[in-house]
Design an enzyme around this catalytic site. Sequence first.
Site, PDB file in Angstrom:
ATOM      1  N   GLU A  64       0.874  -1.181   0.000  1.00 35.25           N
ATOM      2  CA  GLU A  64       0.000   0.000   0.000  1.00 35.25           C
ATOM      3  C   GLU A  64       0.898   1.213   0.000  1.00 35.25           C
ATOM      4  OE1 GLU A  64      -2.930   0.038  -0.688  1.00 35.25           O
ATOM      5  OE2 GLU A  64      -3.377  -2.081  -0.429  1.00 35.25           O
ATOM      6  N   CYS A  75      -1.565   9.093   3.641  1.00 36.33           N
ATOM      7  CA  CYS A  75      -1.549   8.610   2.259  1.00 36.33           C
ATOM      8  C   CYS A  75      -2.821   9.034   1.540  1.00 36.33           C
ATOM      9  CB  CYS A  75      -1.422   7.098   2.245  1.00 36.33           C
ATOM     10  SG  CYS A  75      -2.677   6.277   3.236  1.00 36.33           S
TER      11      CYS A  75
HETATM   12  P1  NAD Z   1       9.025   4.776   3.225  1.00 42.50           P
HETATM   13  O1  NAD Z   1       8.665   4.124   1.944  1.00 42.50           O
HETATM   14  O2  NAD Z   1      10.212   5.645   3.265  1.00 42.50           O
HETATM   15  O3  NAD Z   1       9.266   3.652   4.351  1.00 42.50           O
HETATM   16  C1  NAD Z   1       8.297   2.685   4.651  1.00 42.50           C
HETATM   17  C2  NAD Z   1       8.966   1.508   5.321  1.00 42.50           C
HETATM   18  O4  NAD Z   1       9.825   0.836   4.402  1.00 42.50           O
HETATM   19  C3  NAD Z   1       9.852   1.889   6.504  1.00 42.50           C
HETATM   20  O5  NAD Z   1       9.713   0.907   7.511  1.00 42.50           O
HETATM   21  C4  NAD Z   1      11.245   1.876   5.900  1.00 42.50           C
HETATM   22  O6  NAD Z   1      12.267   1.697   6.867  1.00 42.50           O
HETATM   23  C5  NAD Z   1      11.126   0.680   4.981  1.00 42.50           C
HETATM   24  N1  NAD Z   1      12.088   0.665   3.860  1.00 42.50           N
HETATM   25  C6  NAD Z   1      12.648   1.722   3.230  1.00 42.50           C
HETATM   26  N2  NAD Z   1      13.436   1.296   2.222  1.00 42.50           N
HETATM   27  C7  NAD Z   1      13.369  -0.069   2.215  1.00 42.50           C
HETATM   28  C8  NAD Z   1      13.956  -1.089   1.404  1.00 42.50           C
HETATM   29  N3  NAD Z   1      14.759  -0.794   0.382  1.00 42.50           N
HETATM   30  N4  NAD Z   1      13.657  -2.389   1.687  1.00 42.50           N
HETATM   31  C9  NAD Z   1      12.831  -2.710   2.713  1.00 42.50           C
HETATM   32  N5  NAD Z   1      12.247  -1.773   3.515  1.00 42.50           N
HETATM   33  C10 NAD Z   1      12.501  -0.475   3.268  1.00 42.50           C
HETATM   34  O7  NAD Z   1       7.721   5.559   3.732  1.00 42.50           O
HETATM   35  P2  NAD Z   1       7.509   6.484   5.014  1.00 42.50           P
HETATM   36  O8  NAD Z   1       8.238   7.782   4.802  1.00 42.50           O
HETATM   37  O9  NAD Z   1       7.781   5.727   6.258  1.00 42.50           O
HETATM   38  O10 NAD Z   1       5.920   6.753   4.956  1.00 42.50           O
HETATM   39  C11 NAD Z   1       5.342   7.707   4.117  1.00 42.50           C
HETATM   40  C12 NAD Z   1       4.810   7.062   2.839  1.00 42.50           C
HETATM   41  O11 NAD Z   1       3.911   6.016   3.164  1.00 42.50           O
HETATM   42  C13 NAD Z   1       4.004   8.038   1.981  1.00 42.50           C
HETATM   43  O12 NAD Z   1       4.353   7.854   0.632  1.00 42.50           O
HETATM   44  C14 NAD Z   1       2.569   7.621   2.251  1.00 42.50           C
HETATM   45  O13 NAD Z   1       1.672   7.949   1.209  1.00 42.50           O
HETATM   46  C15 NAD Z   1       2.712   6.141   2.407  1.00 42.50           C
HETATM   47  N6  NAD Z   1       1.585   5.577   3.148  1.00 42.50           N
HETATM   48  C16 NAD Z   1       0.706   4.784   2.482  1.00 42.50           C
HETATM   49  C17 NAD Z   1      -0.400   4.262   3.153  1.00 42.50           C
HETATM   50  C18 NAD Z   1      -1.388   3.367   2.456  1.00 42.50           C
HETATM   51  O14 NAD Z   1      -2.080   2.614   3.136  1.00 42.50           O
HETATM   52  N7  NAD Z   1      -1.489   3.412   1.138  1.00 42.50           N
HETATM   53  C19 NAD Z   1      -0.591   4.542   4.505  1.00 42.50           C
HETATM   54  C20 NAD Z   1       0.335   5.353   5.156  1.00 42.50           C
HETATM   55  C21 NAD Z   1       1.438   5.857   4.470  1.00 42.50           C
END
Ligand code: NAD
Length: 459
Positions: A228, A262
Amino acid sequence: MNLVESISPQQPLDIVCSVAESTLSDVHKAARAARAAQRAWAAALPSERSAALGGAADTVASASEDLVALVIREVGKPRSEAEGEVSRAVSILRYFAQQVYDPIGAVHMPSAASGLAFTRRRPRGVAGLITPWNFPLAIPLWKAAPALAFGNAVLLKPAPQSSACALRLQELLAVHFPPGLLQVLAGGAAVGSALIEVADVLSFTGSAAVGSQIAAAAAGRGIPVQCEMGGQNPAIVLPDANVGAAAKQIALAAYGFAGQKCTATKRIVVVGQASEFVHAFIAETEGLKVADPSEPGTTVGPVIDERARDRVRDAIAGAKNSGGRILTGGDAEIPIDGWYVRPTAVDGLPPSHELLQEEVFGPICAIVSVDTVDQALEVANETGYGLAASVHSNDLDSALLVSELLNAGQIKLNAPTTGVDFFLPFGGEGKSSYGQREQGKAALEFYTSLHTVTMLPSK
Ligand code: NAD
């Protein structure tokens, strides 16, 4: 030893959490313990699983005040929203405590031969959960609760920025489950990658850029994966909308929690004469309280960190350079501690501008005026994202018609794009989502595999 730190966005000198990052060997050790615990857990009676989840709900409820304070401190969520998140956390646990009794199979009669055919679902094993910081309790729980309810073990890798919330959740929940069944692995991308290598099923929430890598890595291992991701969520204001109500809802959807959801509204598409709506929207926006998130009445707190603040400022500068008009807000400093940006609205941008195409995770949104509903749909659907959208109109027929044509998983009529019900399926289209929906009844399908059994008489 690497440290994982989280820092309060409103008090950047306040280190909320500082813990050792999990190593590769920690991840493997955790996976072995989880796998061993899961075997017994899969065989537990539904009533035992229900009791554990129900007990966890009670424990979380009794820690509500502490959790609200921690969410405010660690991610800067305004008090009322932090309170809402904690009560949602309790509801999610209570809901899945009951879902354990839902049927997990079906009998097919008549079957092809003179026997019996039936299907039944089994837990997948160890669920790897990778979560963002913006809903530091609700997102881990809307994944972990169904995973546990349907007989899986859980390894949760939270975003570093919300490590304290995740570790506190583990502390509160762990006493209700067998040792090893639910573990938190603190760390960043490397720990997330290692988790993909050991999980039997992977659920990710976060940005589109990271999600696409995770989907590819999980597919490479042949494990089920759901991602997501971000949104570029439009709100369409039709000419017959109740302007006052629409302006109020959209201002909250765009700027609540500093636009860091999001589902936050990122683009407002006004059909027909826009000036009345724009005036009302600016007035609503300027009436929002921008302040420390612990103060009652605050709607807009800080963004999560300095990088996020700079990204919004860069977006404001980029909009001005492209001929955009700043209708309210802008990049002037707010004279309080922390990473604040004024709620900002821009219009007059060229259609290909980044602010109209890519998610900027902060309190900024763009207004686009169009002449017809067809043009509004074209604008709304053109980004490749498709998480949430809203339509504002007094005419139910028009609103329903537009809703049919929107590329979005979550469609709201006369309601903000934000706001998610844990008992309904959640997910998006295009770049916003990959794999099956999550939450509500959709969760059973993701956290279990389906098996078909055919029986014939032995003679
Ligand atoms: P992010 O993508 O930077 O990180 C999300 C998670 O992934 C973190 O735990 C991070 O440590 C991990 N991660 C990062 N790089 C990785 C890799 N290469 N391999 C494995 N894990 C990795 O996102 P964020 O800054 O924590 O959150 C904000 C984003 O999340 C926004 O884009 C927002 O729209 C989205 N979001 C989506 C939803 C939804 O349900 N669609 C809900 C909330 C937030």
